[in-house]
Enzyme design. Structure first.
Site, PDB file in Angstrom:
ATOM      1  CG  HIS D  14      -0.409   0.486   2.504  1.00 36.07           C
ATOM      2  ND1 HIS D  14      -1.131   1.191   3.441  1.00 36.07           N
ATOM      3  CD2 HIS D  14       0.835   0.343   3.030  1.00 36.07           C
ATOM      4  CE1 HIS D  14      -0.385   1.446   4.493  1.00 36.07           C
ATOM      5  NE2 HIS D  14       0.805   0.958   4.278  1.00 36.07           N
ATOM      6  CB  CYS D  33       3.454   6.072   5.063  1.00 38.61           C
ATOM      7  SG  CYS D  33       3.989   5.432   6.655  1.00 38.61           S
ATOM      8  CG  HIS D  39       5.318   1.023   2.631  1.00 38.49           C
ATOM      9  ND1 HIS D  39       4.611   2.151   2.268  1.00 38.49           N
ATOM     10  CD2 HIS D  39       4.817   0.675   3.849  1.00 38.49           C
ATOM     11  CE1 HIS D  39       3.763   2.478   3.207  1.00 38.49           C
ATOM     12  NE2 HIS D  39       3.847   1.590   4.190  1.00 38.49           N
ATOM     13  CG  HIS D  41       2.641  -2.877   6.537  1.00 32.82           C
ATOM     14  ND1 HIS D  41       3.703  -2.479   7.308  1.00 32.82           N
ATOM     15  CD2 HIS D  41       2.135  -1.738   6.002  1.00 32.82           C
ATOM     16  CE1 HIS D  41       3.823  -1.157   7.246  1.00 32.82           C
ATOM     17  NE2 HIS D  41       2.889  -0.691   6.458  1.00 32.82           N
ATOM     18  CG  ASP D  79      -2.580 -13.304   1.357  1.00 31.79           C
ATOM     19  OD1 ASP D  79      -1.657 -12.638   1.867  1.00 31.79           O
ATOM     20  OD2 ASP D  79      -2.476 -14.519   1.106  1.00 31.79           O
ATOM     21  CG  HIS D  80       0.597 -12.751  -1.613  1.00 30.32           C
ATOM     22  ND1 HIS D  80       0.269 -13.343  -0.426  1.00 30.32           N
ATOM     23  CD2 HIS D  80       1.912 -12.970  -1.781  1.00 30.32           C
ATOM     24  CE1 HIS D  80       1.355 -13.905   0.095  1.00 30.32           C
ATOM     25  NE2 HIS D  80       2.358 -13.696  -0.712  1.00 30.32           N
ATOM     26  CD  GLU D 126       0.413   0.363   8.821  1.00 23.84           C
ATOM     27  OE1 GLU D 126      -0.304   0.797   7.924  1.00 23.84           O
ATOM     28  OE2 GLU D 126       1.091   1.105   9.560  1.00 23.84           O
TER      29      GLU D 126
END
Lengths: 136, 136, 136, 136, 136, 136
Positions: D14, D33, D39, D41, D79-80, D126
């Site tokens: 994100h 950010c 980047h 998480h 996810d991914h 996060e």
């Protein structure tokens, strides 16, 4: 209403002993926590604030700001310190986790309120096996 | 050859400071770890022994026995203590995690050898972010 | 009002199966948790009590006392036991985490009340991925 | 009333940046950010439901069912993935953890209500150091 | 010979995809890790150095110095970055954890050698469930 | 040479007791682990393989493939099972963690060798406080 939490840690020495009790009485009540030469912990501090999400920024509070507040008012004062001897906001207070959580709350409430968010909870882990939470 | 590890924890105070250096020199080298009034940690200790599995019992060593050895020779001597002041096997030794791991090895090697198992590793976490391992 | 929590752990066997259902029905509903030969877990138990801090001692409750209460009324009865077969306070109760949390609450409420503190929460982790909390 | 929680995880990219702000303004407010190349998480999601224990089954909800609901309505979608680009329920929403927690709540409330249980809390980590909780 | 380890973390985006393969081939081999819009992780980096303890200081290396080296040569270059696009030492290298660990080793070996200590291991966790270790 | 590790978990019942010893002898040696009605654990299994990184794919092994091998040969056989009664590869073997680690190694060595990678280590945690590692 949404809640956001930031974790910090600090490493400090302390002992549990009333200065107006002698060693025998302190040992009888506080056990090995009363060791006159101190012991210490890696404390974990969780600070939770609550409020509304700002629709423009998507933030309740800026976590960098919250981290700075936590460092200025708490972590820088207790990290690598002796809770009984070195910490202004613990002067004259027995250094139990209960009292520490209340004192940290009092340190943080007003500075956090300036952001428009409200301090909801201060939670302090003394070890992995015990922690205290104070909600004001 | 198989390896079995047991974890223990202890909460202790210490400081990093040479008695033959003045405060200024200790602060310059050890930083906040030299705080004269001490600080402390929740240490985690991992002791690994190696050897052959006993075909009759399925055990390399009895973990209750290993726990007792670790308590007798190390944990009971350091838990809720000051590593610089209270611990016989750290007398005259700067209380860095490196020196502590070596001293713990020396405490445990002979008692563990009596079981027929061999001490393989002493690993000590000072915080979640740093640890020392000594293999003899 | 302050909250203090102590963690304990216990290792137990159990299965999820109603004795009045046959294996097929138990398997259809409870899946692999109904394995007739049992399975088991490392349970984590968090007990939270609430009350006022004693201004003389700085304690809400003595954590050594709370640990003893938890051991006497719960941990000693379930650790290295079969929850379906060996535990007096689970007799006739299906050994789900929900039911276990309620039963642990009932074990602990009165003994903790004797201290003047009030049991606030019983939280039990069956695995790292699921846990139950009961607030009475 | 009892509370049961299930944890899931997902790994996503994100950035925090308003499309109607230029890079300079996004950087000034969101700092690192706002990196235009993203980047990411390893997020942890805790979903808590509340209700009564079914006296026949000993369950509040079947955790396999809850896991399936969480996968279908949330995890499989994030996810991914890239939270800003790939996720239908985050379209047009700044990808802060606050907004993500609210959006996940809205995804899960109705499907969980079909079971008779009530969604109580969505908590998203996060990182290990910060998390958001939304209670509706 | 003693080993000391320092942990750091960084949050980064990446994808697993060869630029000379088309999307279909990348998806077939790398699965969801090939998502063209990226995904990301909270990486944990453990750097272990080995050597002799300095008898004067009790240190193998100063951990503040090691932290600075890790930040300068690795963490500042990858944290809140895209491993495929933003990182000089990963240019032209497929961003698998294996390749990342080798590249981090090459970044750190010479700077650490200047201290007299020797880089022993670079270990990188991509998630809690998988990690790579490189020993040179 | 590089090392990659994948973690799995399984929840199983077991007891430590030799069938050719009576209860008294088993209790005397194995203590509460000999409870005739079983107890259980959430086991964590870490499997480490070693080899060269494939320069085309950036992988030592495909972790999805390794996960499938671990599930097929180990996890599916032990999860929600009784290690003493239900597991083919533990028949006639005392269910200590030492013996379990050796048996898991023997299950995994050949299937992993088919990939070109080499099984390096099987590490099994019985609890957070003790684990066994077997290197063949």
């Amino acid at each position: 209403m949404i809640y956001i939490t930031r974790k910090a840690s600090f490493n400090a020495a302390h002992k549990l002993a009333r200065p107006d009790w002698d060693d025998e009485k302190n040992n009888a009540f506080y056990g090995k926590c009363a060791n006159p030469n101190w012991h210490g912990h890696n404390y974990w501090l969780y600070v939770t604030v609550k409020g509304e999400v700002d629709p423009e920024t998507g933030f309740l509070v800026d976590l960098k700001w919250l981290k700075d507040v936590m460092n200025t008012y708490v972590v820088d004062k207790v990290d690598h310190k002796n809770l009984n001897l070195d910490v202004d906001f613990m002067k004259g207070i027995l250094a139990s986790t209960e009292n520490l959580a209340i004192a940290v709350w009092e340190q943080l409430y007003a500075p956090i309120a300036e952001s428009g968010a409200i301090l909801h909870s201060v939670k302090i882990y003394e070890t992995e096996n015990n922690f205290v939470e104070y909600l004001g």
